[in-house]
Design a protein around this motif. Structure first.
Motif, mmCIF file in Angstrom:
data_model
loop_
_atom_site.group_PDB
_atom_site.id
_atom_site.type_symbol
_atom_site.label_atom_id
_atom_site.label_comp_id
_atom_site.label_asym_id
_atom_site.label_seq_id
_atom_site.Cartn_x
_atom_site.Cartn_y
_atom_site.Cartn_z
ATOM 1 N N PRO A 9 0.873 -1.172 0.000
ATOM 2 C CA PRO A 9 0.000 0.000 0.000
ATOM 3 C C PRO A 9 0.913 1.226 0.000
ATOM 4 N N ARG A 36 -14.654 1.278 -1.736
ATOM 5 C CA ARG A 36 -14.932 2.625 -1.196
ATOM 6 C C ARG A 36 -16.173 3.233 -1.843
ATOM 7 N N TYR A 52 -13.791 -4.092 7.546
ATOM 8 C CA TYR A 52 -12.479 -4.551 7.071
ATOM 9 C C TYR A 52 -11.640 -3.362 6.619
ATOM 10 N N ARG A 57 -7.833 -4.436 7.325
ATOM 11 C CA ARG A 57 -7.767 -5.881 7.089
ATOM 12 C C ARG A 57 -8.306 -6.204 5.703
ATOM 13 N N ARG A 169 -1.970 -2.321 7.827
ATOM 14 C CA ARG A 169 -1.980 -2.617 6.386
ATOM 15 C C ARG A 169 -0.612 -3.092 5.920
HETATM 16 P P1 ADP Z 1 -3.904 0.311 -0.526
HETATM 17 O O1 ADP Z 1 -3.287 -0.548 -1.604
HETATM 18 O O2 ADP Z 1 -3.315 1.681 -0.475
HETATM 19 O O3 ADP Z 1 -3.960 -0.365 0.821
HETATM 20 P P2 ADP Z 1 -6.539 -0.122 -1.641
HETATM 21 O O4 ADP Z 1 -7.426 0.977 -2.051
HETATM 22 O O5 ADP Z 1 -6.000 -1.018 -2.694
HETATM 23 O O6 ADP Z 1 -5.390 0.601 -0.848
HETATM 24 O O7 ADP Z 1 -7.288 -1.054 -0.575
HETATM 25 C C1 ADP Z 1 -7.954 -0.524 0.541
HETATM 26 C C2 ADP Z 1 -8.614 -1.642 1.368
HETATM 27 O O8 ADP Z 1 -9.605 -2.331 0.569
HETATM 28 C C3 ADP Z 1 -7.687 -2.749 1.854
HETATM 29 O O9 ADP Z 1 -7.010 -2.420 3.051
HETATM 30 C C4 ADP Z 1 -8.683 -3.913 2.021
HETATM 31 O O10 ADP Z 1 -9.432 -3.780 3.203
HETATM 32 C C5 ADP Z 1 -9.635 -3.726 0.868
HETATM 33 N N1 ADP Z 1 -9.198 -4.475 -0.342
HETATM 34 C C6 ADP Z 1 -8.842 -3.922 -1.537
HETATM 35 N N2 ADP Z 1 -8.510 -4.866 -2.428
HETATM 36 C C7 ADP Z 1 -8.644 -6.057 -1.789
HETATM 37 C C8 ADP Z 1 -8.442 -7.411 -2.162
HETATM 38 N N3 ADP Z 1 -8.021 -7.746 -3.392
HETATM 39 N N4 ADP Z 1 -8.668 -8.375 -1.242
HETATM 40 C C9 ADP Z 1 -9.086 -8.076 -0.011
HETATM 41 N N5 ADP Z 1 -9.303 -6.824 0.410
HETATM 42 C C10 ADP Z 1 -9.090 -5.816 -0.450
#
Ligand code: ADP
Ligand code: ZN
Length: 214
Positions: A9, A36, A52, A57, A169
């Motif tokens: 992240p 989101r 989550y 998570r 994260r």
């Molecule tokens: P970053 O990569 O900066 O953490 P993301 O926008 O990709 O931000 O993800 C934000 C949150 O969305 C994650 O911390 C998780 O809770 C959820 N999430 C995103 N993609 C997945 C995935 N492929 N599997 C499980 N959870 C996910």
């Protein structure tokens, strides 16, 4: 063509995915953005994933796969994944899904950034509440503090960019996502870019991986 962006992240996946998908005419798939969006609209899925996300998570694999299949089933453009897969199980499911559609992964691009740098970046990240443009209050601030240069809407700190959640994260990445490097390294399509450079320099390096296309 189908591409996966991998990295911590804060490694710049979202920023690079926006640029690269436009250059290559691909569909940018950000599972984080999808969740989101659902959360903002308070859909049943959004309500289910809220806890989550705010805790930093991972959303359970089953839910992630369901929402992706529903959204991507009819998409005919190449797919550029940002934030998916995030577990080996998700990667295996993606392989099976592509195989069932007679498709494959053309490139896996790992944006390599040291852990200390991603922690610093996430703490300084601000996201536009209107158009989603990403800023960094230290390295890439908007012209007017707290306001988007593009659409003039207020900039927000994502709930999961608060310090306690950032640490979680990063740990979740190390435990559950980092094993994907080994999974894809042996696949023959694995590429690596120095993600610690300035965004436009990273974009240049990534574009150079697709000569004549990007
Ligand atoms: P970053 O990569 O900066 O953490 P993301 O926008 O990709 O931000 O993800 C934000 C949150 O969305 C994650 O911390 C998780 O809770 C959820 N999430 C995103 N993609 C997945 C995935 N492929 N599997 C499980 N959870 C996910
Ligand atoms: Zn904006």
């Amino acid at each position: 063509m189908n591409i996966i962006l991998l990295g911590y992240p804060g490694s710049g996946k979202g920023t690079q995915a926006k640029v690269l998908s436009q250059k290559l005419g691909m569909f940018h798939v950000s599972t984080g953005d999808i969740f989101r969006e659902e959360l903002a609209k308070k859909t049943p899925l959004g309500v289910e994933v809220a806890g989550y996300l705010s805790a930093g998570r991972l959303v359970p694999d089953k839910l992630v796969l369901e929402v992706l299949k529903a959204r991507l089933g009819a998409e005919t453009r190449g797919l550029l994944f940002d934030g998916f897969p995030r577990t080996v199980e998700q990667a295996e499911s993606l392989d099976a899904w592509f195989e069932s559609r007679g498709q494959s992964i053309d490139a896996v691009i790992f944006l390599n950034v040291p852990e200390a740098e991603v922690a610093r970046r996430l703490g300084a990240r601000r996201t536009c509440s209107g158009c989603g443009k990403i800023y960094n209050v230290i390295t890439n601030p908007p012209a007017k503090e707290g306001t988007c240069d593009v659409c003039a809407k207020p900039l927000l700190t994502r709930e999961d960019d608060k310090p306690e959640v950032i640490a979680r994260r990063i740990q979740v990445y190390k435990d559950q996502t980092e094993p994907l490097l080994a999974y894809y390294r042996s696949s023959g399509v694995f590429r690596e870019a120095d993600g610690s450079l300035a965004p436009e320099d990273v974009a240049g390096k990534v574009a150079a991986m697709f000569p004549g296309k990007a």
